[in-house]
Design a protein around this motif. Sequence first.
Motif, PDB file in Angstrom:
ATOM      1  N   PHE A  84     -16.801 -20.624  44.894  1.00 41.89           N
ATOM      2  CA  PHE A  84     -18.115 -20.321  45.462  1.00 41.89           C
ATOM      3  C   PHE A  84     -18.577 -21.442  46.391  1.00 41.89           C
ATOM      4  O   PHE A  84     -19.070 -21.183  47.496  1.00 41.89           O
ATOM      5  N   ASN A 103     -32.392  -9.275  34.517  1.00 40.96           N
ATOM      6  CA  ASN A 103     -31.019  -8.810  34.595  1.00 40.96           C
ATOM      7  C   ASN A 103     -30.269  -9.449  35.776  1.00 40.96           C
ATOM      8  O   ASN A 103     -29.090  -9.772  35.662  1.00 40.96           O
ATOM      9  N   GLY A 116     -13.196 -12.262  41.268  1.00 44.15           N
ATOM     10  CA  GLY A 116     -14.142 -11.352  40.627  1.00 44.15           C
ATOM     11  C   GLY A 116     -15.499 -11.298  41.272  1.00 44.15           C
ATOM     12  O   GLY A 116     -16.512 -11.423  40.610  1.00 44.15           O
ATOM     13  N   PHE A 117     -15.556 -11.099  42.579  1.00 38.06           N
ATOM     14  CA  PHE A 117     -16.849 -10.841  43.200  1.00 38.06           C
ATOM     15  C   PHE A 117     -16.655  -9.906  44.387  1.00 38.06           C
ATOM     16  O   PHE A 117     -15.528  -9.668  44.819  1.00 38.06           O
ATOM     17  N   ASP A 154     -26.852 -11.516  35.727  1.00 34.66           N
ATOM     18  CA  ASP A 154     -25.690 -11.180  36.555  1.00 34.66           C
ATOM     19  C   ASP A 154     -25.144 -12.423  37.239  1.00 34.66           C
ATOM     20  O   ASP A 154     -23.928 -12.638  37.302  1.00 34.66           O
ATOM     21  N   ALA A 155     -26.057 -13.241  37.781  1.00 36.83           N
ATOM     22  CA  ALA A 155     -25.639 -14.473  38.457  1.00 36.83           C
ATOM     23  C   ALA A 155     -24.925 -15.382  37.465  1.00 36.83           C
ATOM     24  O   ALA A 155     -23.890 -15.983  37.780  1.00 36.83           O
ATOM     25  N   MET A 196     -31.685   0.383  35.692  1.00 40.44           N
ATOM     26  CA  MET A 196     -31.166   0.058  37.014  1.00 40.44           C
ATOM     27  C   MET A 196     -30.922   1.306  37.825  1.00 40.44           C
ATOM     28  O   MET A 196     -31.125   1.317  39.032  1.00 40.44           O
ATOM     29  N   ILE A 211     -13.870 -21.048  39.282  1.00 44.58           N
ATOM     30  CA  ILE A 211     -14.667 -20.057  40.017  1.00 44.58           C
ATOM     31  C   ILE A 211     -15.764 -20.764  40.812  1.00 44.58           C
ATOM     32  O   ILE A 211     -16.039 -20.424  41.957  1.00 44.58           O
ATOM     33  N   ARG A 212     -16.372 -21.760  40.180  1.00 41.02           N
ATOM     34  CA  ARG A 212     -17.441 -22.486  40.860  1.00 41.02           C
ATOM     35  C   ARG A 212     -16.937 -23.196  42.112  1.00 41.02           C
ATOM     36  O   ARG A 212     -17.622 -23.247  43.133  1.00 41.02           O
ATOM     37  N   PHE A 262     -24.372 -12.556  45.835  1.00 40.19           N
ATOM     38  CA  PHE A 262     -24.201 -13.361  44.631  1.00 40.19           C
ATOM     39  C   PHE A 262     -23.414 -14.643  44.879  1.00 40.19           C
ATOM     40  O   PHE A 262     -23.682 -15.669  44.268  1.00 40.19           O
ATOM     41  N   THR A 263     -22.447 -14.556  45.807  1.00 40.96           N
ATOM     42  CA  THR A 263     -21.642 -15.719  46.125  1.00 40.96           C
ATOM     43  C   THR A 263     -22.530 -16.905  46.506  1.00 40.96           C
ATOM     44  O   THR A 263     -22.248 -18.054  46.169  1.00 40.96           O
ATOM     45  N   PHE A 292     -25.599 -22.616  37.307  1.00 42.08           N
ATOM     46  CA  PHE A 292     -24.364 -22.933  38.032  1.00 42.08           C
ATOM     47  C   PHE A 292     -23.995 -24.407  37.871  1.00 42.08           C
ATOM     48  O   PHE A 292     -22.818 -24.764  37.793  1.00 42.08           O
ATOM     49  N   MET A 338     -21.416 -14.283  36.834  1.00 39.92           N
ATOM     50  CA  MET A 338     -20.461 -14.524  37.921  1.00 39.92           C
ATOM     51  C   MET A 338     -19.657 -15.782  37.633  1.00 39.92           C
ATOM     52  O   MET A 338     -18.473 -15.864  37.932  1.00 39.92           O
ATOM     53  N   VAL A 371     -25.643 -17.526  43.277  1.00 41.35           N
ATOM     54  CA  VAL A 371     -25.277 -18.259  42.055  1.00 41.35           C
ATOM     55  C   VAL A 371     -25.452 -19.759  42.228  1.00 41.35           C
ATOM     56  O   VAL A 371     -25.857 -20.456  41.305  1.00 41.35           O
ATOM     57  N   ALA A 399     -22.451  -1.668  35.798  1.00 39.08           N
ATOM     58  CA  ALA A 399     -23.689  -2.433  35.611  1.00 39.08           C
ATOM     59  C   ALA A 399     -23.883  -3.435  36.747  1.00 39.08           C
ATOM     60  O   ALA A 399     -24.988  -3.568  37.285  1.00 39.08           O
ATOM     61  N   SER A 400     -22.810  -4.125  37.143  1.00 36.38           N
ATOM     62  CA  SER A 400     -22.985  -5.151  38.174  1.00 36.38           C
ATOM     63  C   SER A 400     -23.245  -4.510  39.536  1.00 36.38           C
ATOM     64  O   SER A 400     -23.928  -5.076  40.388  1.00 36.38           O
ATOM     65  N   MET A 449     -25.101  -1.808  39.997  1.00 33.33           N
ATOM     66  CA  MET A 449     -26.518  -1.476  40.064  1.00 33.33           C
ATOM     67  C   MET A 449     -27.365  -2.741  40.148  1.00 33.33           C
ATOM     68  O   MET A 449     -28.387  -2.768  40.822  1.00 33.33           O
ATOM     69  N   GLY A 450     -26.897  -3.797  39.472  1.00 33.62           N
ATOM     70  CA  GLY A 450     -27.599  -5.072  39.587  1.00 33.62           C
ATOM     71  C   GLY A 450     -27.566  -5.563  41.027  1.00 33.62           C
ATOM     72  O   GLY A 450     -28.561  -6.090  41.545  1.00 33.62           O
ATOM     73  N   PHE A 451     -26.446  -5.350  41.700  1.00 34.87           N
ATOM     74  CA  PHE A 451     -26.315  -5.767  43.098  1.00 34.87           C
ATOM     75  C   PHE A 451     -27.371  -5.088  43.954  1.00 34.87           C
ATOM     76  O   PHE A 451     -28.005  -5.717  44.797  1.00 34.87           O
ATOM     77  N   PHE A 452     -27.570  -3.795  43.711  1.00 32.07           N
ATOM     78  CA  PHE A 452     -28.527  -3.063  44.531  1.00 32.07           C
ATOM     79  C   PHE A 452     -29.936  -3.638  44.384  1.00 32.07           C
ATOM     80  O   PHE A 452     -30.656  -3.797  45.368  1.00 32.07           O
TER      81      PHE A 452
END
Lengths: 479, 479
Positions: free
Chosen positions: A71, B359, A150-151, B363-364, B392, A67-68, A466-467, A476, B367, A470, A389-390, A392-395
Motif C-alpha cells: 500500500f 463498517n 487482495g484489493f 473494512d479498512a 449495505m 501488505i502494508r 481503500f488502497t 494501519f 485490508m 487504509v 460484503a466488501s 457493498m462496503g466499497f460503494f
Amino acid sequence: MHPRVIASVLGAVVAATGAAMLIPAAFSYLISDGHWLSFALPAVAALLAGGMVFALSRGRPSAYVSIRDVFLMVVLGWISVAAAGSLPFYASGLMSPVEAFFNAMAGFTTTGVSTTEELSPSLLLWRSMSQWFGGIGIVVLFVAVAPLVGFGAAQLYSAEAATPLAERLTPRIRDTAKVLTYIYVSLTVVLAAALLAAGMGPFDAANHALTTVATGGYSTRQGSIAAFDSIAVELVLVAGMIFSGTNFALYFQVVRGRFREALTNAEYLAYLTLILSATAIMTVSLYAFDYQQSPLTALRLALFQSASLTTGTGFSTADWDSWDPLSQALLMVLMGIGGCAGSTSGGLKVVRALLLTKNAFQDAFRMVHPRAVTALKLGRRVVPERLRASLMGFFFVYVATLVAGTLLMALHQVPLGAAFGSAFACLNITGTAPGAPGDPTFYAELPATAKLMLSLLMLLGRLELFTVLVILTPAFWRG
Amino acid sequence: MHPRVIASVLGAVVAATGAAMLIPAAFSYLISDGHWLSFALPAVAALLAGGMVFALSRGRPSAYVSIRDVFLMVVLGWISVAAAGSLPFYASGLMSPVEAFFNAMAGFTTTGVSTTEELSPSLLLWRSMSQWFGGIGIVVLFVAVAPLVGFGAAQLYSAEAATPLAERLTPRIRDTAKVLTYIYVSLTVVLAAALLAAGMGPFDAANHALTTVATGGYSTRQGSIAAFDSIAVELVLVAGMIFSGTNFALYFQVVRGRFREALTNAEYLAYLTLILSATAIMTVSLYAFDYQQSPLTALRLALFQSASLTTGTGFSTADWDSWDPLSQALLMVLMGIGGCAGSTSGGLKVVRALLLTKNAFQDAFRMVHPRAVTALKLGRRVVPERLRASLMGFFFVYVATLVAGTLLMALHQVPLGAAFGSAFACLNITGTAPGAPGDPTFYAELPATAKLMLSLLMLLGRLELFTVLVILTPAFWRG
Ligand SMILES: [K+]
Ligand SMILES: [K+]
C-alpha cells in the motif's frame, strides 16, 4: 514494514520518470519550442535523486513484503511520480508548484483535468506521456499485483475465473507485467497508425493514441475531438476507448486462444450493453429534445460521448453540458459506473455495478422469502460472501468520499453544483463534468488547498479508494 | 395472499380518512371560508365506499397474515389514503386530480412539498392533518409492525436492545399502537400549548404542532417560520422537531422509567451530536462567509435549519439556498442522513449512517489484517451478519433510486440540478431543496407523469424503499 524496500521502489520510479522526460526534452530541442531545458534539468534532477535513493536503499532483496508495504509503495509511488512529473510544468515558468503538481496528478492518474490548454507541443507531449505511463501502471497494479495482495475490483473479477487470477496469468508479477506492457504498447501503436490513416497528423495521432489507451482524455486541441470534425477519427477513437476500457486480463485470454471465454465474460458483455443502450437512448433523446439536425448526427454524437464517458476518457465532440437534461443525466451515470475492472478506466467499474444490482434483487427476494439462501453469481462463478460484503462496503465509501469531496470544495466557496461536479470528475477519473468543472479556468482559479484536495480525490479514485484510505487510518500504523 | 383481509384494511383506512375530513368540514363551516362542501362530500363518499368495502370483505378474522399481505396492505393503504385524501383538494376546484393526488401524497408521506401555498384555512388545516395522520401511521408501522415482519431500520435498532423490540414493547401490535398514539398525541398537545405560549395564534399553533410532530413541515405562512420572526417560536419548534425525530421506542423506555437506557442509546447520541456539530460548523461558516450580522444571528439560523433538515421537517427561517456553499452542502448531507429510525423523520436514518461508517472503518482494518474477524456493534449489541449485509444493500438501493428518480425527472426535461434536487427532496421526505425545487411553482408546472413519479418517490422514501420495491419484482407475485 520494510522502509528500504519502499525507498528503493520510490527511487526507481522517480528515476524512470526522469528518464521519460528525456523524450520531450529531445522533442522540444528538435522543434525549438523553447522548453527543452524545462525537461532536461528536471530529468537530470530526477535521475540523480531517484538513482541515489535507489542505490542507497537497495540491500539484499527482501524475501517477504507485507501488505502494508505494498500500500505504501503504491500510494507514495504515485505521489512521487506526480511530484517528479510536475517539475517540467513548474520549470516552464507557466505554473506555481501546486498548480504543476495538480496537472501532473491529473496526468499520472489519467484523470485529464487541467488548469490550462495553452501549452507548447513538448508540454502537450509530456502530459500525454504522463497519462500513458499512469495507464500502464494501473493495468499492472490491478491485473498483476492487486489479486495477489487482495484489493481492487479485480478480486471480484477473479472469482469468475476457474482459478485465481494469479494462477491464470503468468504466475510471477514481473512476467505478467511484461505481457501486459506488450499488449498495452501494441494497442497504442495500432491506435496511432489507425489515427494516422484516419487523417490525423503524426503529432496529433501520437498524442491521442497515448491518451486514448490510458483513457486519459488529454487532447492536443482546445476543442478536443470536435476540432478534427472527422467521422473516421471518431470511429477509431470510439473503438480505441472501448478496447482500453476492457479488462486487460481478457486480452491475456485472447492471446492464449481462449476467445470464447473472453467474449462471454459477464462484465465485458454488461459493459458493451451499457455503452450501446446508453447510445440508443441518447440518440432518441437528442433527436427528440435537442433538435439535432438528423437521427444520424444524434447517433454520431451519442455514440462518441457514451464511449468517452463510460470509459472515463473525457474526449468530447460536443458541448454536452448544453444537451437535453436526460442525455446529461445519462452521461453522469455512465461516468459513475465507469469501465471494466483491470482496465485504465475509472468510476465504480462495471463489475461492481453489475453485482450491486444483482444483490439488490436478491435482497428484495429475501424480504418475501426470509429463509432463502441466494448465492451472488458472476457468470457461472459464485462470489464469496466476504467479497460480497466488501463490494457493498466499497460503494458506501465511494459515495462518502464523493460527499466529503463536495463538502471540502464547498468549504472553498465553490458553488454547490460545481463543488459536486469537480469532486465527481476527479473521483471518477473522467476529468470532465457539466458546467464550470468542464473548463480549465475553473481549476486554474481554485486556491492551492482546493487543488491539493482534488489531487487527493484523483489519487483515491485511481487507486480504488481503500488502497489510499487504509494509510490514513490509525490501525494501519499500529503493531 | 389474503385479498379479503387486505380489502378490509383498505376499506377501514379509507373510511377513517373520510371521518377525519369531517373536522375541516366543520371548521370550514364555522369560519365560512366557502369550502365546507369540498370536505363534506368527499367525507361521505369515503365513508360510504370505505365502509362498504370493509363490511363486504370482513369475514372471520384471518389467523395468519403473510409477509406479502403486510407489504400489500401498507403500500396500497398509503396509496388509498392519499387518493381519498386528495378529494378535498380536487373538490375545492383549485387542482386537477393528479395535482390533488400529488399534494395529498406529500401530506400523508409527511414530505411537505406542495404546488401552491395559497390555500384557504380549512385546506391548510386538512394538509396539516394529513401530515399528522401520516406521521402516526409511520411510527406505528416502523415501531410496532416492522420488527415483527422484518423490514425497516427498526430491525437494526432492535439488535441493540436486550430482547427483540416485539417483546420489549407491549407484545401485541394493537396495544403497542395505542401507547404510541398516546405518546404522539401528548407530544402534539404539549407542542401546541408551547407554541401558544410562545405567541402564536390558536390556528397557527394547532397547525404547526400537527406538522412538527410529523416532521412534515407544512406551515400556514408562505414564508414558513421566518414569517413569525420570533426566537421563542423557533426554540419551541427546534425542541419539537428534535423530539419528533427521535425513535418513539425510546419514549416507551422513558415511560417505563428506563431513562438511562433511553438516553445512552447509540443512535440517539449520534443524532444529537450530528445536529449540534452541524450547527457549530454552520454558525462559523455563516459568520465567516455569509456576512450575517452577528455570531448569535448565525447561531440562531444554523440551529433552526440543522434541526429542520436533519429531521426532514423542512421548516425554514431563511432562504438557505442563498447561503454560503459549505452551509448548503452540510444541509444537504443532513437531509440525506435524516433522523432516527422509528421516528417520523426521513432520509437514510442515523442508525444506518452510523453503522455504515463503522463498517467502512472495519473494512479498512481488514485490508491490512485480512484474517481479522470484526463484529459490527451498535452500543453494546452485535448486529447480525445478515442485517449488516441488508444494511449495505439498502444504501445501494437508496442511491440507485435517487439516480433513477433524477433520470426520470430529466426525461421530463427538468434541468439536471433541479431534477436531482426534487428527487432528493421527495425521496428523503424533506420536501425542500436548494434552487427551483424549494418553490411550489416548480411542482405546479411539472407534467402529470412527473408529479406521479415524485409521488412514487415520496412513497418509496416514506416506506423505506424495499416495502414498495418488492411489490414491483416478479418474484413477489410468483408462488
Ligand atoms: K480521464
Ligand atoms: K418533511
